[in-house]
Design a protein around this motif. Structure first.
Motif, short mmCIF file in Angstrom:
data_model
loop_
_atom_site.label_atom_id
_atom_site.label_comp_id
_atom_site.label_asym_id
_atom_site.label_seq_id
_atom_site.Cartn_x
_atom_site.Cartn_y
_atom_site.Cartn_z
N ALA A 7 0.81 -1.21 0.00
CA ALA A 7 0.00 0.00 0.00
C ALA A 7 0.85 1.27 0.00
CB ALA A 7 -0.93 0.01 1.21
N LEU A 8 0.25 2.31 -0.56
CA LEU A 8 0.79 3.67 -0.51
C LEU A 8 -0.24 4.53 0.21
CD1 LEU A 8 2.97 5.73 -1.37
CD2 LEU A 8 1.68 6.06 -3.48
N VAL A 9 0.15 5.13 1.33
CA VAL A 9 -0.76 5.94 2.14
C VAL A 9 -0.57 7.41 1.79
CG1 VAL A 9 -1.45 6.61 4.47
CG2 VAL A 9 -0.69 4.26 4.02
N LEU A 10 -1.66 8.08 1.44
CA LEU A 10 -1.62 9.54 1.26
C LEU A 10 -1.56 10.14 2.66
CD1 LEU A 10 -2.93 8.34 -1.43
CD2 LEU A 10 -3.83 10.64 -1.76
N ARG A 107 -8.08 18.88 -5.88
CA ARG A 107 -6.94 18.49 -5.06
C ARG A 107 -6.85 16.97 -4.88
NH1 ARG A 107 -6.26 20.15 1.26
NH2 ARG A 107 -8.29 19.11 1.27
N ASN A 108 -7.90 16.36 -4.37
CA ASN A 108 -7.85 14.92 -4.14
C ASN A 108 -7.77 14.13 -5.44
OD1 ASN A 108 -7.82 15.08 -1.35
ND2 ASN A 108 -10.04 14.94 -1.16
N LEU A 109 -8.37 14.66 -6.49
CA LEU A 109 -8.29 13.97 -7.79
C LEU A 109 -6.85 13.96 -8.29
CD1 LEU A 109 -11.45 15.50 -9.53
CD2 LEU A 109 -11.29 13.50 -8.03
N LEU A 110 -6.18 15.09 -8.17
CA LEU A 110 -4.78 15.17 -8.57
C LEU A 110 -3.90 14.30 -7.68
CD1 LEU A 110 -2.53 16.40 -10.30
CD2 LEU A 110 -2.48 18.34 -8.71
N PHE A 111 -4.12 14.38 -6.36
CA PHE A 111 -3.31 13.59 -5.43
C PHE A 111 -3.43 12.09 -5.72
CE2 PHE A 111 -3.35 16.85 -1.68
CZ PHE A 111 -2.62 17.73 -2.46
N LEU A 112 -4.65 11.63 -5.94
CA LEU A 112 -4.84 10.20 -6.21
C LEU A 112 -4.20 9.79 -7.53
CD1 LEU A 112 -8.52 9.79 -4.98
CD2 LEU A 112 -6.51 8.65 -4.00
N THR A 113 -4.27 10.66 -8.52
CA THR A 113 -3.65 10.34 -9.81
C THR A 113 -2.13 10.24 -9.68
OG1 THR A 113 -5.44 11.45 -11.01
CG2 THR A 113 -3.38 11.09 -12.21
N LEU A 114 -1.53 11.20 -9.01
CA LEU A 114 -0.08 11.17 -8.82
C LEU A 114 0.33 10.00 -7.93
CD1 LEU A 114 0.59 14.99 -8.34
CD2 LEU A 114 1.15 13.61 -10.33
N ALA A 115 -0.46 9.73 -6.90
CA ALA A 115 -0.16 8.60 -6.02
C ALA A 115 -0.24 7.29 -6.79
CB ALA A 115 -1.12 8.58 -4.84
N ALA A 119 2.66 4.63 -7.25
CA ALA A 119 2.40 3.25 -6.82
C ALA A 119 2.69 2.27 -7.96
CB ALA A 119 0.94 3.12 -6.37
N TYR A 120 2.36 2.65 -9.17
CA TYR A 120 2.64 1.80 -10.33
C TYR A 120 4.13 1.51 -10.42
CZ TYR A 120 2.48 0.26 -15.24
OH TYR A 120 2.59 -0.45 -16.41
N ARG A 121 4.93 2.54 -10.27
CA ARG A 121 6.39 2.38 -10.38
C ARG A 121 6.95 1.61 -9.20
NH1 ARG A 121 10.71 5.32 -8.50
NH2 ARG A 121 9.42 7.06 -7.79
N ARG A 122 6.35 1.77 -8.03
CA ARG A 122 6.88 1.14 -6.81
C ARG A 122 6.33 -0.25 -6.56
NH1 ARG A 122 11.24 3.03 -4.59
NH2 ARG A 122 10.51 2.35 -2.53
N GLY A 123 5.42 -0.72 -7.41
CA GLY A 123 4.85 -2.04 -7.22
C GLY A 123 3.86 -2.12 -6.08
N LEU A 124 3.12 -1.04 -5.86
CA LEU A 124 2.12 -0.96 -4.80
C LEU A 124 0.74 -0.98 -5.44
CD1 LEU A 124 3.86 1.98 -2.89
CD2 LEU A 124 4.14 -0.47 -2.44
N ASP A 125 -0.19 -1.76 -4.90
CA ASP A 125 -1.48 -1.91 -5.56
C ASP A 125 -2.66 -1.37 -4.77
OD1 ASP A 125 -1.19 -3.88 -3.66
OD2 ASP A 125 -2.00 -5.49 -4.89
N VAL A 126 -2.40 -0.76 -3.61
CA VAL A 126 -3.47 -0.16 -2.80
C VAL A 126 -3.11 1.28 -2.47
CG1 VAL A 126 -4.81 -0.32 -0.68
CG2 VAL A 126 -3.99 -2.42 -1.77
N MET A 150 -12.87 7.25 -9.28
CA MET A 150 -11.42 7.36 -9.45
C MET A 150 -10.75 5.99 -9.48
SD MET A 150 -10.22 10.40 -9.91
CE MET A 150 -8.49 10.14 -9.52
N GLN A 151 -11.23 5.08 -8.65
CA GLN A 151 -10.65 3.73 -8.62
C GLN A 151 -10.81 3.05 -9.98
OE1 GLN A 151 -10.96 0.91 -5.13
NE2 GLN A 151 -12.44 -0.05 -6.47
N ILE A 152 -11.99 3.21 -10.57
CA ILE A 152 -12.22 2.62 -11.89
C ILE A 152 -11.35 3.29 -12.94
CG2 ILE A 152 -13.93 2.34 -13.73
CD1 ILE A 152 -16.06 2.10 -11.50
N ALA A 153 -11.31 4.62 -12.94
CA ALA A 153 -10.55 5.36 -13.94
C ALA A 153 -9.06 5.05 -13.85
CB ALA A 153 -10.79 6.86 -13.79
N LEU A 154 -8.52 5.01 -12.64
CA LEU A 154 -7.10 4.75 -12.47
C LEU A 154 -6.75 3.32 -12.86
CD1 LEU A 154 -6.51 6.60 -9.08
CD2 LEU A 154 -5.70 7.31 -11.34
#
Length: 240
Positions: A7-10, A107-115, A119-126, A150-154
């Protein structure tokens, strides 16, 4: 416990994200953290969060072994395009459309997209985030429908199944305090009181029973009201 996933925690270093970090460390095999510097007035939270991470490692050795790398991303463009009380030196007030002017659009839309990209690069899936629809300021990007979309879009955009875990979505601030106690006992509650930062004005001069803050901004009032209800179940909180 459900340890196989990573996991990656915001993690802003506030009460909510600190509780979410404890939740993630109980649930996932490897946990990393991410924060964003977007020109927020309460930038002091970026310093407070580092102390919170140090305290986690010192006070909770059973979590420390799973607590991995911390990441800080600078996204000044968000502050540059936002005319809000979190990014400008203006008074906090309600706007005509019924939202407080502390709402930072996107704000949260951008944060989740960047996160998700990190996460993709770091091998994190949550992705774990402290958004909440029960006890919040009406921010539309904190709603459950928004997060599900957002979960579906990402997941589609990354071509990889991404789960957005929102442990606080349906609980209020009093229950957030209770959740922290269940996860880490009085030690975690004390850590949250002493080291986390929630105040929108960045005030850390006075330590109240519920933590540092001005006591007047919406974030402080919400945190203080939740603390009172947590300490005195069934009582009417100040201003309630």
């Amino acid at each position: 416990m459900s340890l196989p996933r990573n996991a990656l925690v915001l993690f802003s270093g506030g009460q909510d994200s600190t509780t979410c970090l404890a939740h993630a460390l109980e649930q996932y095999a490897r946990v990393e953290t991410i924060a964003f510097d977007y020109g927020q007035r309460h930038r002091i939270e970026l310093d407070a969060r580092l102390e919170v991470l140090r305290q986690f490692r010192a006070q909770f050795p059973h979590w420390a072994e799973r607590l991995g790398e911390d990441h800080l991303l600078a996204v000044p463009v968000l502050g540059e395009i936002s005319e809000t009380s979190l990014t400008r030196d203006i008074a906090m007030e309600m706007q005509e459309q019924g939202l407080p002017n502390s709402f930072v659009p996107g704000r949260n839309l951008l944060f989740l997209t960047l996160a998700a990209a990190l996460a993709y690069r770091r091998g994190l899936d949550v992705l774990v985030t402290g958004v909440c629809e029960t006890d919040f300021s009406g921010y539309p990007d904190c709603r459950d429908d928004t997060i599900k979309a957002m979960q579906i879009a990402l997941s589609l955009g990354m071509d990889r199944r991404i789960l957005i875990d929102t442990p606080l979505m349906w609980i209020d601030k009093a229950d957030t305090w209770r959740l922290a106690e269940r996860l880490g006992g009085s030690a975690l509650v004390g850590l949250i009181v002493e080291h986390t930062h929630t105040c929108y004005l960045g005030e850390r001069g006075a330590l109240h029973a519920w933590g540092y803050g001005c006591g007047d901004c919406p974030a402080c009032q919400l945190r203080a009201r939740g603390w009172h209800q947590y300490q005195s179940p069934g009582a009417t909180p100040p201003g309630g």
